[in-house]
Design a protein around this motif. Structure first.
Motif, PDB file in Angstrom:
ATOM      1  N   MET A   1      27.960 145.451  25.539  1.00 19.94           N
ATOM      2  CA  MET A   1      27.051 146.577  25.245  1.00 19.94           C
ATOM      3  C   MET A   1      26.011 146.714  26.359  1.00 19.94           C
ATOM      4  O   MET A   1      25.756 147.808  26.872  1.00 19.94           O
TER       5      MET A   1
ATOM      6  N   LEU B   1      25.530 149.916  28.771  1.00 21.86           N
ATOM      7  CA  LEU B   1      24.279 150.694  28.697  1.00 21.86           C
ATOM      8  C   LEU B   1      23.600 150.728  30.060  1.00 21.86           C
ATOM      9  O   LEU B   1      23.064 151.755  30.477  1.00 21.86           O
TER      10      LEU B   1
ATOM     11  N   ALA C   1      26.849 155.752  26.863  1.00 23.83           N
ATOM     12  CA  ALA C   1      26.479 155.686  25.450  1.00 23.83           C
ATOM     13  C   ALA C   1      27.634 155.013  24.728  1.00 23.83           C
ATOM     14  O   ALA C   1      28.799 155.313  24.986  1.00 23.83           O
ATOM     15  N   VAL C   2      27.289 154.092  23.852  1.00 23.87           N
ATOM     16  CA  VAL C   2      28.328 153.313  23.182  1.00 23.87           C
ATOM     17  C   VAL C   2      28.156 153.398  21.668  1.00 23.87           C
ATOM     18  O   VAL C   2      27.055 153.202  21.149  1.00 23.87           O
ATOM     19  N   THR C   3      29.236 153.690  21.001  1.00 26.75           N
ATOM     20  CA  THR C   3      29.228 153.666  19.540  1.00 26.75           C
ATOM     21  C   THR C   3      29.898 152.387  19.095  1.00 26.75           C
ATOM     22  O   THR C   3      31.033 152.104  19.521  1.00 26.75           O
ATOM     23  N   ARG C   4      29.202 151.635  18.282  1.00 23.06           N
ATOM     24  CA  ARG C   4      29.889 150.504  17.682  1.00 23.06           C
ATOM     25  C   ARG C   4      30.374 150.966  16.310  1.00 23.06           C
ATOM     26  O   ARG C   4      29.590 151.234  15.405  1.00 23.06           O
ATOM     27  N   ALA C   5      31.692 151.106  16.209  1.00 23.02           N
ATOM     28  CA  ALA C   5      32.270 151.560  14.947  1.00 23.02           C
ATOM     29  C   ALA C   5      32.418 150.361  14.027  1.00 23.02           C
ATOM     30  O   ALA C   5      32.898 149.312  14.439  1.00 23.02           O
ATOM     31  N   ALA C   6      31.964 150.506  12.800  1.00 22.81           N
ATOM     32  CA  ALA C   6      32.132 149.451  11.804  1.00 22.81           C
ATOM     33  C   ALA C   6      32.426 150.131  10.474  1.00 22.81           C
ATOM     34  O   ALA C   6      32.445 151.367  10.389  1.00 22.81           O
TER      35      ALA C   6
ATOM     36  N   ALA D   1      30.771 150.580   7.802  1.00 19.87           N
ATOM     37  CA  ALA D   1      29.740 151.459   7.254  1.00 19.87           C
ATOM     38  C   ALA D   1      29.091 152.288   8.350  1.00 19.87           C
ATOM     39  O   ALA D   1      28.939 151.836   9.478  1.00 19.87           O
ATOM     40  N   GLY D   2      28.727 153.518   7.983  1.00 18.97           N
ATOM     41  CA  GLY D   2      27.989 154.360   8.929  1.00 18.97           C
ATOM     42  C   GLY D   2      28.880 155.305   9.697  1.00 18.97           C
ATOM     43  O   GLY D   2      30.040 155.010   9.969  1.00 18.97           O
TER      44      GLY D   2
ATOM     45  N   ARG E   1      21.642 156.081   9.387  1.00 24.47           N
ATOM     46  CA  ARG E   1      22.352 155.686  10.616  1.00 24.47           C
ATOM     47  C   ARG E   1      21.348 155.051  11.568  1.00 24.47           C
ATOM     48  O   ARG E   1      20.142 155.267  11.444  1.00 24.47           O
TER      49      ARG E   1
ATOM     50  N   VAL F   1      26.733 146.123  11.156  1.00 23.92           N
ATOM     51  CA  VAL F   1      26.515 147.563  10.964  1.00 23.92           C
ATOM     52  C   VAL F   1      27.010 148.398  12.148  1.00 23.92           C
ATOM     53  O   VAL F   1      27.050 147.928  13.290  1.00 23.92           O
ATOM     54  N   ALA F   2      27.399 149.609  11.801  1.00 24.28           N
ATOM     55  CA  ALA F   2      27.742 150.570  12.852  1.00 24.28           C
ATOM     56  C   ALA F   2      26.450 151.093  13.457  1.00 24.28           C
ATOM     57  O   ALA F   2      25.445 151.230  12.766  1.00 24.28           O
ATOM     58  N   PHE F   3      26.459 151.326  14.725  1.00 22.50           N
ATOM     59  CA  PHE F   3      25.271 151.930  15.348  1.00 22.50           C
ATOM     60  C   PHE F   3      25.658 152.660  16.618  1.00 22.50           C
ATOM     61  O   PHE F   3      26.728 152.430  17.190  1.00 22.50           O
ATOM     62  N   GLU F   4      24.762 153.531  17.009  1.00 24.27           N
ATOM     63  CA  GLU F   4      24.908 154.248  18.276  1.00 24.27           C
ATOM     64  C   GLU F   4      23.927 153.633  19.263  1.00 24.27           C
ATOM     65  O   GLU F   4      22.745 153.488  18.926  1.00 24.27           O
ATOM     66  N   ALA F   5      24.400 153.273  20.413  1.00 20.42           N
ATOM     67  CA  ALA F   5      23.509 152.783  21.465  1.00 20.42           C
ATOM     68  C   ALA F   5      23.602 153.770  22.624  1.00 20.42           C
ATOM     69  O   ALA F   5      24.704 154.081  23.081  1.00 20.42           O
TER      70      ALA F   5
END
Lengths: 286, 136
Positions: free
Chosen positions: A31, A35, A40-45, A47-48, B6, B35-39
């Motif tokens: 990450m 960055l 831009a990085v999405t961590r897919a999991a 939830a969310g 989110r 958790v999922a997140f946007e960085a």
């Protein structure tokens, strides 16, 4: 190509079915590396919901089992989706492979432009046009309703917050500035009083700075040519602008990048005319 | 069941105004969590580009944003024609808060909206004039 027309490459770090999740330290390293390269990085999991990848190319990274990524496509056909197996890659190699993937797309290379530009707080802005009248670089303009807006943010001079100093309402922010309220911190009464003192930079200089520049320009034209060599001209400009630099917290390199006093005057008059025209239009429509 | 807010993390990549140790500790916590997140590398840059992802982030329900001052974040989104929901966004300030405070706020189930109150509706922002945007 304008900033707004450029596309970016968005990265999804996929750790769901069909892939081996990264260990936390490896995920953090990957990450960070991405960055710092501007992605831009999405961590897919589980939830969310991630943000949609509009107008972007999408690169899905994962430690895919057997090296085989899942099948996926954008149903609307708007987004190009690529996959990259990162099994056995360290953070540096992940970043390198993503950069190579970016080069194959039309996505822009991030970090070529430091995002330094004014952000207007419209809760505070009174549309007085002082910023439009002040800026020599054409950063500001007005919309169809004669409302002030930042039109050419990449014309802004890096680290120069001078227009925020002339704003009587402290409505102009530079989020990367060191101190408040210019950095977006809450505006206090004392801040506002301090800003008000800086409204008229030319008054602080003991007169109209542009008249002063005009005068100097006229004097310079009447001198012998030996007095108008490049070094002298440079010193003149330095002297003339040093006070302005102190009053407006303008970096020296920005001042020294300014053109000749004549050109400064021309631009100042142009900016002033734009501001006056916008104000006149406002009066007509109100 | 309500959807949790989110999470958006800004790395403020192009300036040293957010303490490095705070950024790192917050990102580390996020990476260690499930958790999922946007960085994003830099919210300022996304705003300047009017990145459509900002609109999606602003529109997709409640959101917690680890970045800088709420006033700046509010108007960075608005400048990208993606106003944040006044009662659906919490901005956690990595410039002034500790990593522990930021992480606790991000992972808390409670959303504490803290955008400055005022006119943040799209109609209040100036209209976009793409033809006048600067060439790079």
């Amino acid at each position: 190509m304008s900033l707004q027309d450029q596309t970016t490459l968005r990265i999804v770090l996929y750790e769901g079915d069909g892939s081996q999740p990264l260990e936390a330290p490896g995920r953090f390293a990957a990450m960070t590396a991405l960055l710092e390269k501007g992605f831009a990085v999405t961590r897919a999991a589980a939830a969310g919901a991630p943000a949609r990848a509009d107008r972007s190319s999408l690169l899905v990274l994962g430690q895919f089992i057997g090296g085989k990524p899942p099948q996926a496509e954008d149903a609307a056909g708007e987004v190009s989706i690529r996959f990259q197996d990162i099994t056995g890659f360290d953070a540096a190699r992940i970043a390198e492979s993503v950069e190579s993937a970016r080069a194959l797309t039309s996505a822009v290379k991030q970090g070529d432009w430091k995002p330094w530009f004014p952000v207007i707080d419209y809760d505070r802005c009174t549309n007085c046009m002082q910023c439009l009248s002040f800026c020599l670089f054409g950063v500001y303009g007005v919309d169809d309703g004669q409302k002030i807006q930042v039109q050419n943010n990449d014309n802004c001079k890096t680290n120069c917050p001078a227009c925020s100093r002339v704003c009587p309402e402290a409505a102009i922010m530079f989020p990367k500035y060191k101190a408040g309220p210019i950095n977006g911190d809450v505006v206090s009464d004392s801040d506002l009083n301090r800003e008000k003192m800086k409204v008229d930079i030319s008054a602080l200089l003991g007169g109209d700075v542009y008249s002063m520049l005009r005068e100097r320009s006229e004097k310079a034209q009447s001198r012998f040519s030996k007095e108008r060599d490049a070094d002298k001209a440079l010193k003149e400009r330095q002297k003339c602008l040093v006070k302005l630099a102190q009053a407006g917290d303008i970096p020296a390199e920005v001042l020294m990048s300014l053109p000749s006093p004549d050109e400064i005057m021309r631009r100042a008059e142009e900016a002033k005319a734009k501001g006056q025209a916008a104000l006149a239009m406002q009066k007509q429509t109100s | 069941m309500t959807t949790p807010p989110r999470i958006l993390y800004c790395h403020c990549n192009y300036a040293q105004v957010v303490p490095k140790e705070v950024k790192e500790a917050v990102l580390k916590k996020l990476c260690e969590s499930g958790v999922a997140f946007e960085a994003v590398a830099d919210l300022c840059e996304m705003s300047a580009r009017r990145d459509p992802a900002l609109q999606r982030l602003a529109e997709g329900g409640t959101v917690k944003i680890a970045a800088c001052f709420p006033r700046a974040v509010k108007w960075l989104f608005a400048a990208a024609q993606a106003p944040l929901p006044a009662d659906g966004a919490e901005v956690i300030n990595m410039r002034v808060q500790t990593a522990e405070e930021v992480s606790a706020a991000l992972f808390s189930e409670e959303l504490k909206p803290n955008l400055p109150k005022g006119k943040a509706a799209p109609a209040d922002a100036p209209s976009v004039q793409p033809e006048t945007a600067a060439a790079t």
